[in-house]
Design a protein around this motif. Sequence first.
Motif, short mmCIF file in Angstrom:
data_model
loop_
_atom_site.label_atom_id
_atom_site.label_comp_id
_atom_site.label_asym_id
_atom_site.label_seq_id
_atom_site.Cartn_x
_atom_site.Cartn_y
_atom_site.Cartn_z
N ALA A 232 0.84 -1.04 0.13
CA ALA A 232 0.15 -0.17 0.01
C ALA A 232 0.73 1.28 0.08
O ALA A 232 2.05 1.33 0.66
CB ALA A 232 -0.81 -0.08 1.20
N ARG A 303 -4.86 -5.85 -7.12
CA ARG A 303 -4.44 -5.83 -6.10
C ARG A 303 -3.39 -6.90 -5.59
O ARG A 303 -4.02 -8.12 -5.60
CB ARG A 303 -5.54 -5.62 -4.93
CG ARG A 303 -4.86 -4.93 -3.47
CD ARG A 303 -6.13 -4.85 -2.48
NE ARG A 303 -7.04 -3.68 -2.98
CZ ARG A 303 -6.68 -2.49 -2.74
NH1 ARG A 303 -5.82 -2.01 -2.15
NH2 ARG A 303 -7.76 -1.66 -3.27
N GLY A 308 -1.30 -3.34 -1.89
CA GLY A 308 -1.49 -2.32 -3.02
C GLY A 308 -1.45 -2.86 -4.51
O GLY A 308 -1.53 -4.11 -4.55
N ILE A 309 -1.50 -1.97 -5.23
CA ILE A 309 -1.24 -2.37 -6.92
C ILE A 309 0.14 -2.30 -7.14
O ILE A 309 0.72 -1.19 -7.02
CB ILE A 309 -2.31 -1.53 -7.68
CG1 ILE A 309 -3.67 -1.68 -7.24
CG2 ILE A 309 -1.86 -2.00 -9.23
CD1 ILE A 309 -4.40 -0.86 -8.16
#
Length: 359
Positions: A232, A303, A308-309
């Motif tokens: 993230a 994700r 996060g991505i």
Amino acid sequence: MNEVREVEVVVVGAGQAGLAGAHHLRRAGFEPDRGFVVLDHSPGPGGAWQFRWPSLTYGKVHGIHALPGMELTDADPARASSEVISEYFDRYERTFDLRVRRPVDVRAVREGPGGRLLVETSDGTWATRALINATGTWDRPFWPRHPGQETFRGRQLHTAQYPGPEAFAGQRAVVVGGGASGTQHLLEIAPYAAATTWVTRRPPVFREGPFDEEAGRAAVALVEERVRQGLAPRSVVSVTGLPLNDAIRQGLADGVLDRQPLFDRITPDGVEWADGRRVAADVILWATGFRPAVGHLAPLRLREPGGGIRVEGTRAVADPRIHLVGYGPSASTVGANRAGRAAVRDIRRLLAEVEPLAA
């Protein structure tokens, strides 16, 4: 609407990042409405700036980097930043004929036929070959959960709802958060409130001296490494510390910025620590930041386990058609401009590779 309209690139969001991306698409030869479309859910130009509190004047803003191709000049530092920047963005959209569609809510982005993405919105569906996601964080204020929070008889609000200091007149206020918003709120509220208490999870770090280009690159690199790992993202400000300016120095000297550790529980009448110390409160202001507004991308399963991505540059590693601008290291006005240009460069390369295969 059941019609599916085809377009080469969809830009989601018309804040600094979205407008920068749209500008570079225009320069690369993409025509609005046919080559690209910009979708924005806000009622008017200005991105998140249009929702900022009236007391945040342009002179108090920590630097706004100009949008590509048009400087922001002769702005009155005493005017509300929401007015100054909304007018600037409006002028920018009209000058470069970006034809932003609003208000349009993007509800979901899904896999479509023929290698296209389907962007489902409140105004129908677009089938696109690439997407620039520039949705920022303003729509996802982060509210931490604490024991007893639901019992508090006073008022709780987030930075996103901050109405200005006058609303705290005569009240005992607890401000939670060690970022720039938390300190700004405290310094504004203190002259009006009956009492203020500042609590943060970690001791604040104040930065002395100039923040030069080398320091900026180092800070961005730390944030970039997180998104490269699929964690993230943290804000750039979180790794740079708070600038020790005259207002902060005065707040420290006056005792307004007397930081206390985070309380252990919330009571009906205030907050309480494990050692038994209590502070009575009429209002708790959560200056606890925001999270990326990327829920509409959930059907694509981008994700990572880290929350996060995973991103390389601006490109989502799991899907090269998706570019996240204003995410992680590009979540600043100067970073958004550079990221918009980089995203368009990668998209042109991607579309050029796909075109011969289709032929």
